[in-house]
Scaffold this active site. Structure first.
Site, mmCIF file in Angstrom:
data_model
loop_
_atom_site.group_PDB
_atom_site.id
_atom_site.type_symbol
_atom_site.label_atom_id
_atom_site.label_comp_id
_atom_site.label_asym_id
_atom_site.label_seq_id
_atom_site.Cartn_x
_atom_site.Cartn_y
_atom_site.Cartn_z
ATOM 1 N N LYS A 52 -12.725 -1.650 -1.995
ATOM 2 C CA LYS A 52 -11.814 -0.494 -1.991
ATOM 3 C C LYS A 52 -12.262 0.527 -0.941
ATOM 4 C CE LYS A 52 -10.596 -1.315 -6.813
ATOM 5 N NZ LYS A 52 -10.766 -0.986 -8.224
ATOM 6 N N GLN A 96 -13.883 2.963 -12.167
ATOM 7 C CA GLN A 96 -13.926 1.500 -12.237
ATOM 8 C C GLN A 96 -14.258 1.055 -13.662
ATOM 9 O OE1 GLN A 96 -13.005 -0.519 -9.714
ATOM 10 N NE2 GLN A 96 -13.377 -2.356 -10.894
ATOM 11 N N ASP A 119 -4.812 4.717 -10.108
ATOM 12 C CA ASP A 119 -4.892 3.410 -10.776
ATOM 13 C C ASP A 119 -3.723 3.219 -11.745
ATOM 14 O OD1 ASP A 119 -6.684 1.369 -10.294
ATOM 15 O OD2 ASP A 119 -8.357 2.363 -11.302
HETATM 16 N N1 GUN Z 1 -11.385 -3.271 -13.469
HETATM 17 C C1 GUN Z 1 -10.664 -4.396 -13.260
HETATM 18 N N2 GUN Z 1 -9.563 -4.107 -12.552
HETATM 19 C C2 GUN Z 1 -9.588 -2.787 -12.307
HETATM 20 C C3 GUN Z 1 -8.709 -1.906 -11.610
HETATM 21 O O1 GUN Z 1 -7.660 -2.265 -11.077
HETATM 22 N N3 GUN Z 1 -9.106 -0.606 -11.576
HETATM 23 C C4 GUN Z 1 -10.235 -0.174 -12.173
HETATM 24 N N4 GUN Z 1 -10.517 1.128 -12.107
HETATM 25 N N5 GUN Z 1 -11.062 -0.966 -12.830
HETATM 26 C C5 GUN Z 1 -10.737 -2.257 -12.885
#
Ligand code: GUN
Length: 292
Positions: A52, A96, A119
């Site tokens: 990211k 996350q 998100d």
């Molecule tokens: N853990 C697994 N997929 C994601 C996601 O798309 N965003 C976040 N913040 N955590 C995750």
């Protein structure tokens, strides 16, 4: 069989986002800034957050990674979320997941300002998406709709079977596919661990979204000829022949299932890269104040 190449599409979209960001900034807009909170040292999470941050650089965004020890308390983490909510320099941010067991993830998500929730996990955004209102759609489902859209996969009137009912993928995906949009208007069946006669249902599917997190679960005898398959699985499976000692496996037994498919996403290189790009799309949306 058409390979739905998420990596290639993600590269195209990144180049479009870069151009759009440049014109936005040339017109006086502020540089988009994505912040990410990472707690602990889970291998998968470290990798995803790394992707990211790198993607932000590629499109000309600023990014900040806030990495905390496993031992951080819920109160301290909530305070970090509050700081990001109040920081005018930060366009949007993510926490996350998963978080350590002693932290209530729902409480943390609910503390995020919905306007910065790129998100799309906050109940306000989930609710708006459900109502078809402008909102941040969570990254994986948004990435999947982009794959369907760009590859011209028709969803209207089709029977879509979603396997998995997680808050992050299965549930929002089922809502988007049944909604009134260019990648909606489908008849949707949501299957999960308590579903009976799963094979009977998957055999009727025109489109299958496999998001249950069980490597190579979907086999050729479970699908009809000409099906379109989106594989959301990303399980690390031990493999001594791989350099890292593990290999990423999808939820679909690709070798045999792909022979029956009209189109299918690979793992890796399918949904994964599109998830990262979707986060960039949401961050640019936040910079433009398109979601209120
Ligand atoms: N853990 C697994 N997929 C994601 C996601 O798309 N965003 C976040 N913040 N955590 C995750």
């Amino acid at each position: 069989m058409l390979l739905l190449d998420g990596k290639k599409l993600a590269d195209e979209l990144k180049s479009e986002i870069k151009t759009e960001t440049e014109s936005f900034m040339a017109a006086g807009g502020r540089k988009p800034h994505l912040a990410a909170i990472l707690v602990g040292n889970d291998g998968g999470s470290l990798t995803y957050v790394g992707h990211k941050v790198k993607a932000c650089e590629q499109v000309g965004f600023k990014s900040t990674l806030l990495h905390f020890e496993d031992s951080i308390s819920e109160e301290q983490l909530l305070n970090e979320v509050k700081k990001l909510n109040d920081d005018e320099e930060v366009t949007g941010f993510i926490v996350q997941l998963p978080l350590p067991k002693h932290i209530n993830a729902d409480r943390v998500i609910m503390a995020i300002d919905p306007r910065k929730d790129v998100d799309g996990f906050h109940p306000v955004n989930v609710g708006k998406v459900t109502l078809g209102l402008p909102a941040y759609v969570s990254a994986t489902p948004l990435g999947i709709t982009k794959i369907l859209e760009r590859y011209g996969v028709e969803t209207a009137g089709k029977h879509c079977v979603v396997i998995g009912r997680s808050n992050i993928v299965g549930r929002p995906m089922s809502i988007l596919l049944s909604g009134q949009s260019a990648t909606g208007n489908a008849t949707v069946t949501v299957c999960h661990s308590r579903t009976k006669n799963l094979r009977e249902i998957t055999m009727q599917a025109d489109i299958i979204i496999a998001a249950l997190g069980k490597p190579e679960f979907l086999t050729a005898d479970m699908v009809k000829e000409g099906v379109v398959i989106i594989d959301v699985g990303t399980t690390r499976v031990t493999d001594s022949t791989a350099k890292a000692g593990w290999r990423l496996k999808g939820d679909v037994k690709f070798e045999e299932v792909s022979k029956k498919c009209a189109a299918i996403t690979p793992v890796p290189g399918g949904v994964g890269p599109m998830t990262v790009v979707s986060l960039l799309l949401n961050t640019l949306k936040a910079a433009k104040h398109e979601v209120q």
